[in-house]
Write a protein that holds these residues in place. Structure first.
Motif, PDB file in Angstrom:
ATOM      1  N   ALA A   1       0.761  -1.192   0.162  1.00 19.50           N
ATOM      2  CA  ALA A   1      -0.264   0.049  -0.021  1.00 19.50           C
ATOM      3  C   ALA A   1       0.969   1.280   0.120  1.00 19.50           C
ATOM      4  O   ALA A   1       0.326   2.255  -0.528  1.00 19.50           O
ATOM      5  N   GLY A   2       2.155   1.283   0.433  1.00 14.54           N
ATOM      6  CA  GLY A   2       2.704   2.525   0.539  1.00 14.54           C
ATOM      7  C   GLY A   2       3.454   2.791  -0.639  1.00 14.54           C
ATOM      8  O   GLY A   2       4.273   3.853  -0.636  1.00 14.54           O
ATOM      9  N   GLY A   3       3.365   2.143  -1.682  1.00 21.34           N
ATOM     10  CA  GLY A   3       4.035   2.488  -2.819  1.00 21.34           C
ATOM     11  C   GLY A   3       5.440   2.101  -2.967  1.00 21.34           C
ATOM     12  O   GLY A   3       6.019   2.302  -4.067  1.00 21.34           O
ATOM     13  N   ARG A   4       6.213   1.350  -1.972  1.00 23.76           N
ATOM     14  CA  ARG A   4       7.473   0.908  -2.169  1.00 23.76           C
ATOM     15  C   ARG A   4       7.868  -0.677  -2.562  1.00 23.76           C
ATOM     16  O   ARG A   4       6.687  -1.025  -2.528  1.00 23.76           O
ATOM     17  N   ASP A   5       8.708  -0.712  -3.287  1.00 21.10           N
ATOM     18  CA  ASP A   5       9.121  -2.253  -3.575  1.00 21.10           C
ATOM     19  C   ASP A   5       9.908  -2.939  -2.575  1.00 21.10           C
ATOM     20  O   ASP A   5       9.882  -4.258  -2.682  1.00 21.10           O
ATOM     21  N   ASP A   6      10.694  -2.335  -1.670  1.00 21.33           N
ATOM     22  CA  ASP A   6      11.546  -2.945  -0.774  1.00 21.33           C
ATOM     23  C   ASP A   6      10.646  -3.541   0.253  1.00 21.33           C
ATOM     24  O   ASP A   6       9.704  -3.196   0.478  1.00 21.33           O
TER      25      ASP A   6
ATOM     26  N   SER B   1       3.521  -0.273   5.796  1.00 18.47           N
ATOM     27  CA  SER B   1       2.133  -0.309   5.136  1.00 18.47           C
ATOM     28  C   SER B   1       1.570  -1.488   5.012  1.00 18.47           C
ATOM     29  O   SER B   1       2.372  -2.775   5.058  1.00 18.47           O
ATOM     30  N   ARG B   2       0.366  -1.666   4.740  1.00 21.15           N
ATOM     31  CA  ARG B   2      -0.368  -3.163   4.718  1.00 21.15           C
ATOM     32  C   ARG B   2      -0.088  -3.742   3.158  1.00 21.15           C
ATOM     33  O   ARG B   2       0.320  -2.880   2.108  1.00 21.15           O
ATOM     34  N   ALA B   3      -0.255  -4.970   3.012  1.00 24.19           N
ATOM     35  CA  ALA B   3       0.070  -5.690   1.810  1.00 24.19           C
ATOM     36  C   ALA B   3      -1.318  -6.735   1.434  1.00 24.19           C
ATOM     37  O   ALA B   3      -1.763  -6.938   2.294  1.00 24.19           O
ATOM     38  N   ALA B   4      -1.070  -7.121   0.312  1.00 23.71           N
ATOM     39  CA  ALA B   4      -2.471  -8.001  -0.349  1.00 23.71           C
ATOM     40  C   ALA B   4      -1.611  -8.917  -1.362  1.00 23.71           C
ATOM     41  O   ALA B   4      -0.637  -8.399  -2.238  1.00 23.71           O
ATOM     42  N   HIS B   5      -2.244 -10.098  -1.310  1.00 19.69           N
ATOM     43  CA  HIS B   5      -1.378 -11.152  -2.408  1.00 19.69           C
ATOM     44  C   HIS B   5      -2.790 -11.819  -2.769  1.00 19.69           C
ATOM     45  O   HIS B   5      -3.231 -12.490  -1.963  1.00 19.69           O
ATOM     46  N   PHE B   6      -2.957 -11.942  -3.895  1.00 14.44           N
ATOM     47  CA  PHE B   6      -3.864 -12.980  -4.594  1.00 14.44           C
ATOM     48  C   PHE B   6      -2.926 -13.746  -5.703  1.00 14.44           C
ATOM     49  O   PHE B   6      -2.154 -13.313  -6.559  1.00 14.44           O
ATOM     50  N   GLU B   7      -3.467 -15.116  -5.751  1.00 16.48           N
ATOM     51  CA  GLU B   7      -2.735 -15.927  -6.662  1.00 16.48           C
ATOM     52  C   GLU B   7      -3.684 -17.074  -7.204  1.00 16.48           C
ATOM     53  O   GLU B   7      -4.489 -17.414  -6.530  1.00 16.48           O
ATOM     54  N   HIS B   8      -3.406 -17.397  -8.271  1.00 16.07           N
ATOM     55  CA  HIS B   8      -4.046 -18.439  -9.329  1.00 16.07           C
ATOM     56  C   HIS B   8      -3.351 -19.374  -9.749  1.00 16.07           C
ATOM     57  O   HIS B   8      -2.078 -18.710 -10.394  1.00 16.07           O
ATOM     58  N   THR B   9      -3.476 -20.554 -10.055  1.00 17.90           N
ATOM     59  CA  THR B   9      -2.600 -21.391 -10.792  1.00 17.90           C
ATOM     60  C   THR B   9      -3.461 -21.673 -12.242  1.00 17.90           C
ATOM     61  O   THR B   9      -4.449 -21.834 -12.263  1.00 17.90           O
TER      62      THR B   9
END
Length: 254
Positions: free
Chosen positions: A212-217, A233-241
């Motif tokens: 959410a914070g816009g950084r990649d590190d 900052s918070r993060a989210a993760h979605f994944e499909h095969t």
């Protein structure tokens, strides 16, 4: 070496994918204030056994990790992005929870991840989740026979950057089949019309991870496995095969 699958093998991965989906749905439904992360892992472990599956995580020990992975889920909360080992901590109302699961059924592996809020999501968390889902959907739509890996990366990355989110540097999706991690690497940012040509029979996991914070590190958690946002900052993760077929992408964990 890239492993291409037959129609029957893709169907077998789909059986594993269905068990992944049922398990993730059950974990999400069980998540509530006061529930321990280890309780969610125990639930998933039982469902995997009952469904005839085997965890792809338990005992997994890549070269960078301090020890073999001990659980069947990765459960990453709030500012933790991925790979966190479930511990005895309890969920709280308002937590943002990412759950990643890979398992095998009859020797074939499927992998997926979801993010959800405990209770009602804040507007910022909802936007983060919606954008992560949109990035995944864009990547899947780009996974057409005859396209290239760079088309997937560009589609995912364009959604991430348009929303001014960060991504998890150096991480992305992967090939999958008889093992959890195979060639090729599936980046979450890149240039279109570059890289491996997508052919029917290729099965990949596409998994945007947004910050959410816009950084990649990022920085590592104390367990040596989990990684968290460097800015808190918070993060989210979605994944499909996803399988590449003659008629287009086929989601095997839907």
């Amino acid at each position: 070496m890239i492993e291409y699958k037959t129609t029957q093998q893709i169907e077998a991965i789909g059986i594993a994918g269905a068990l992944v989906r049922r398990t993730l749905d059950a974990v999400r439904d069980a998540a509530a204030p006061g529930v321990r992360l280890t309780q969610l892992d125990d639930l998933a472990h039982q469902m995997i056994r009952d469904g005839g599956g085997v965890s792809a995580y338990i005992g997994y020990h890549p070269s960078w990790a301090p020890s073999p992975y001990p659980k069947v889920l990765c459960v990453s909360v709030n500012d933790v992005i991925v790979h966190a080992i479930p511990d005895a901590s309890r969920l709280k109302k308002g937590d943002l929870v990412s759950v990643d699961l890979a398992l095998l059924v009859d020797g074939w592996c499927a992998d997926a991840a979801i993010t959800f809020a405990v209770g009602t999501a804040s507007a910022a968390d909802q936007r983060l989740m919606d954008s992560t889902r949109a990035a995944l959907a864009a990547g899947i739509a780009a996974a057409q026979p005859g396209a290239r890996l760079g088309d997937i990366a560009a589609a995912v990355g364009s959604v991430i950057r348009a929303g001014r989110f960060g991504l998890l540097a150096g991480h992305g999706g992967h090939g999958i089949g008889t093992s959890m991690h195979q060639e090729p690497h599936v980046a979450n940012e890149g240039k279109p019309r570059r890289g491996l040509k997508l052919k029917p029979g290729l099965v990949i996991a596409i998994e945007p991870m947004l910050q959410a914070g816009g950084r990649d590190d990022y920085r590592h958690c104390k367990d040596g496995w989990g990684v968290r946002t460097a800015d808190g900052s918070r993060a989210a993760h979605f994944e499909h095969t996803v399988a590449i077929t003659e008629s287009g992408p086929l989601v095997l964990t839907a």
